[in-house]
Motif scaffolding. Structure first.
Motif, PDB file in Angstrom:
ATOM      1  N   ALA A  89      40.717  40.771 -24.588  1.00 45.81           N
ATOM      2  CA  ALA A  89      39.605  39.900 -24.914  1.00 45.81           C
ATOM      3  C   ALA A  89      39.983  39.021 -26.088  1.00 45.81           C
ATOM      4  O   ALA A  89      40.801  39.378 -26.923  1.00 45.81           O
ATOM      5  CB  ALA A  89      38.371  40.717 -25.243  1.00 45.81           C
ATOM      6  N   GLU A  90      39.332  37.893 -26.131  1.00 51.56           N
ATOM      7  CA  GLU A  90      39.668  36.995 -27.227  1.00 51.56           C
ATOM      8  C   GLU A  90      39.059  37.476 -28.535  1.00 51.56           C
ATOM      9  O   GLU A  90      38.059  38.185 -28.553  1.00 51.56           O
ATOM     10  CB  GLU A  90      39.191  35.593 -26.899  1.00 51.56           C
ATOM     11  CG  GLU A  90      37.696  35.482 -26.683  1.00 51.56           C
ATOM     12  CD  GLU A  90      37.314  34.100 -26.193  1.00 51.56           C
ATOM     13  OE1 GLU A  90      38.205  33.319 -25.831  1.00 51.56           O
ATOM     14  OE2 GLU A  90      36.096  33.789 -26.181  1.00 51.56           O
ATOM     15  N   GLY A 114      46.516  26.327 -36.816  1.00 60.33           N
ATOM     16  CA  GLY A 114      47.081  26.727 -35.529  1.00 60.33           C
ATOM     17  C   GLY A 114      46.474  28.023 -35.024  1.00 60.33           C
ATOM     18  O   GLY A 114      46.167  28.158 -33.830  1.00 60.33           O
ATOM     19  N   PHE A 115      46.287  28.952 -35.946  1.00 57.13           N
ATOM     20  CA  PHE A 115      45.686  30.231 -35.536  1.00 57.13           C
ATOM     21  C   PHE A 115      44.244  30.036 -35.084  1.00 57.13           C
ATOM     22  O   PHE A 115      43.796  30.626 -34.099  1.00 57.13           O
ATOM     23  CB  PHE A 115      45.752  31.223 -36.704  1.00 57.13           C
ATOM     24  CG  PHE A 115      45.395  32.634 -36.333  1.00 57.13           C
ATOM     25  CD1 PHE A 115      44.179  33.185 -36.704  1.00 57.13           C
ATOM     26  CD2 PHE A 115      46.285  33.420 -35.610  1.00 57.13           C
ATOM     27  CE1 PHE A 115      43.860  34.489 -36.368  1.00 57.13           C
ATOM     28  CE2 PHE A 115      45.962  34.733 -35.269  1.00 57.13           C
ATOM     29  CZ  PHE A 115      44.751  35.262 -35.642  1.00 57.13           C
ATOM     30  N   PRO A 120      39.379  30.340 -30.532  1.00 55.76           N
ATOM     31  CA  PRO A 120      38.214  29.491 -30.791  1.00 55.76           C
ATOM     32  C   PRO A 120      36.930  30.266 -31.075  1.00 55.76           C
ATOM     33  O   PRO A 120      35.991  29.709 -31.629  1.00 55.76           O
ATOM     34  CB  PRO A 120      38.089  28.674 -29.497  1.00 55.76           C
ATOM     35  CG  PRO A 120      38.846  29.437 -28.465  1.00 55.76           C
ATOM     36  CD  PRO A 120      39.899  30.200 -29.167  1.00 55.76           C
ATOM     37  N   GLU A 121      36.880  31.571 -30.737  1.00 52.24           N
ATOM     38  CA  GLU A 121      35.655  32.318 -31.030  1.00 52.24           C
ATOM     39  C   GLU A 121      35.687  33.008 -32.387  1.00 52.24           C
ATOM     40  O   GLU A 121      34.771  33.750 -32.736  1.00 52.24           O
ATOM     41  CB  GLU A 121      35.424  33.372 -29.939  1.00 52.24           C
ATOM     42  CG  GLU A 121      35.168  32.804 -28.566  1.00 52.24           C
ATOM     43  CD  GLU A 121      33.863  32.013 -28.502  1.00 52.24           C
ATOM     44  OE1 GLU A 121      32.890  32.449 -29.118  1.00 52.24           O
ATOM     45  OE2 GLU A 121      33.839  30.963 -27.827  1.00 52.24           O
TER      46      GLU A 121
END
Lengths: 303, 303
Positions: A89-90, A114-115, A120-121
């Motif tokens: 999972a993100e 970059g990280f 994005p969440e």
DNA sequence: CGCAGCCGTTCGCAATATCCGAACGCGGCG
DNA sequence: CGCCGCGTTCGGATATTGCGAACGGCTGCG
């Protein structure tokens, strides 16, 4: 039970900020919201957490004792909910990062960006401040540190090395006389670093001659460099901060043969088990970013 | 972070109840509220916590692992907020008490009512149920137990002793023949206790003659007494449950010389450190209430 | 002294969140 | 088949939250 996580977080934020308006500004909320949350939390607990003196607040002993107990419990609760995101999972939740200001401004922006783009969440909180933050108390997930680590309770990982040089401006040297050997050092002043006393700033043996503490000091390397450029004293600074000024002749390197060891740059984090995945991934990301030649080496050898 | 304490508590309640409607009924909420909270929590975490099979839910492995970690963290968070009520502040929060039904109905009502009147800001949750509750999982602060304690992880304090007697109704004895010695026991049935098998109910050595398991059983002492009065078998019961029926001749005591040791009555609670003040005060209150002559002794010697 | 600025508190109002009950679909059972 | 219990969705009513303005108190400055 009629308090909420937000009440607890607000309480801890007010403690850390030292004021309601400070905490409100950091959270981008109105003062009245924070004030009301504190009042509601006090009401729910049945005891005052702050004393009020004509527009000033001070924590009670109860409040301080309570915060000591709430912080680890809250951190564990949050870590638990974040641990449930499986390996595929993100990342979610918040990653709070502290780093020295000058280092952060120069070298961390693109690495962290970059990280952040890759996750994005994930909410990222960046705090650039040279003052050494107590990781356990401040709620940071990861810190970057330059220098030898003093807190042995933290986990750490070496990223790269940070060489330092002793510099002064041509004006300073013209005005204060030559500095051709180490015996000249005690006749000079060195610009102070607000967060560290000279005894710690000056890394050589106590027997070794040392400059006098200067009448000016600052809380970050950029400011110290600018004071040195202004002719206010010597400065012992990381190479990445003074590199451009040396090249442009605004600062000169003095006593290049001083036995100054490079400082280690490390990532540090609290020993939560299991290690939060977001922390692990971020530390790995840092290691990759600083692998090989550090950025300032590349720039210096490219000129 | 967009979940709340209420989300966590709802999640744990659904796990404990095994269903959304069960948890809703216990909390006196509508099903839709509980369903929505679970869905919101899953959304906040980014993973499913329950699988849904046409109106049935089952927890995922993630959910079970998460709950193991959330329970102690949440308990500590709540204990922290409740610990801040200083020694002179009145008790607040919730005190959840579990006790065996028959004992609770007879002897705990006025004791707990007195405690509740002394602490008007304290919410009291009483659960009378003979089924032994797992204190760590069920969220009870204090339990009363009759009998020898099996869970050595709990803290406990002895309140008093509970003598038991073997009884039968005159009708039962007229129909099933004499019971004048222990060798008669295997010819008789004993009424079952739903929460305990006969091996544990019958306290004497395995060598000692014992009655046969009866065809009827119940989950509390009052019901077992009434079945015995109805002539359905012997019954081994605490004296306080059968005292009136003995005096009224509805039940007779059989084999009064059976070597039955009295059962201890104890208060038990989870080993949270520091011990929550509400628990300490309540246990002290119980000890005072049962100090000296237990209520059933006073009644029996008064007739 | 008066004034400006900062602090925390209170209040009315608008926006948002929460809860309820009804309706729905599904599976199991007689 | 109808009934029951389950969980989900939805619209509407109610409760909660956050904002900004106003207020009083204190401090520092001219």
């Amino acid at each position: 039970m009629n308090w909420s996580i937000i009440d607890i977080e607000t309480f801890l934020a007010v403690l850390d900020a030292g004021s309601i308006s400070g905490a409100a500004a950091r959270a981008d909320l109105s003062k009245s919201v924070v004030s009301k949350r504190i009042t509601d939390f006090e009401k729910a607990l049945g005891v005052p957490l702050f004393t009020r003196h004509a527009g000033r607040i001070a924590p009670t002993d109860n409040a301080l004792a309570l915060s000591e107990r709430l912080r680890p419990a809250l951190a564990e609760l949050i870590a638990a909910t974040e641990s449930v995101t499986g390996s595929e999972a993100e990342l979610r939740g918040r990653l709070a990062i502290s780093a020295p200001m000058s280092f952060g401004i120069r070298h961390l922006g693109p690495v962290i960006a970059g990280f952040a783009r890759a996750h994005p969440e994930l909410e990222i909180v960046l705090d650039y401040d040279d003052q050494i933050t107590d990781m356990g108390r401040s709620g940071f997930d990861v810190g970057l540190r330059i220098g030898h680590l003093k807190d042995s309770t933290l986990m750490s990982r070496r990223l790269c090395e940070d060489p330092r040089v002793l510099v002064a401006s041509p004006d300073y040297l013209a005005m204060h006389g030559p500095l051709t050997g180490i015996s000249d050092l005690p006749r000079h002043e060195i610009i102070g670093y607000l967060n560290v006393r000279l005894g710690e700033l000056w890394p050589l043996n106590a027997d070794f001659p040392r400059p006098r503490p200067g009448r000016v000091m600052a809380n970050n390397g950029d400011a110290m460099r600018d004071l040195a450029i202004g002719g206010l004293g010597l400065a012992l600074l990381p190479l990445f901060i003074v590199h451009d000024a040396i090249r442009e002749g605004r600062l000169g390197r003095v006593l290049p043969d001083l036995p100054l060891e490079p400082l280690p740059v490390s990532a540090v984090w609290p020993p939560i088990r299991p290690m939060p995945r977001k922390v692990r991934l971020f530390v790995d990301h840092l290691v990759n970013a600083f692998a090989g030649t550090p950025p300032w080496h590349a720039k210096m050898h490219g000129t």
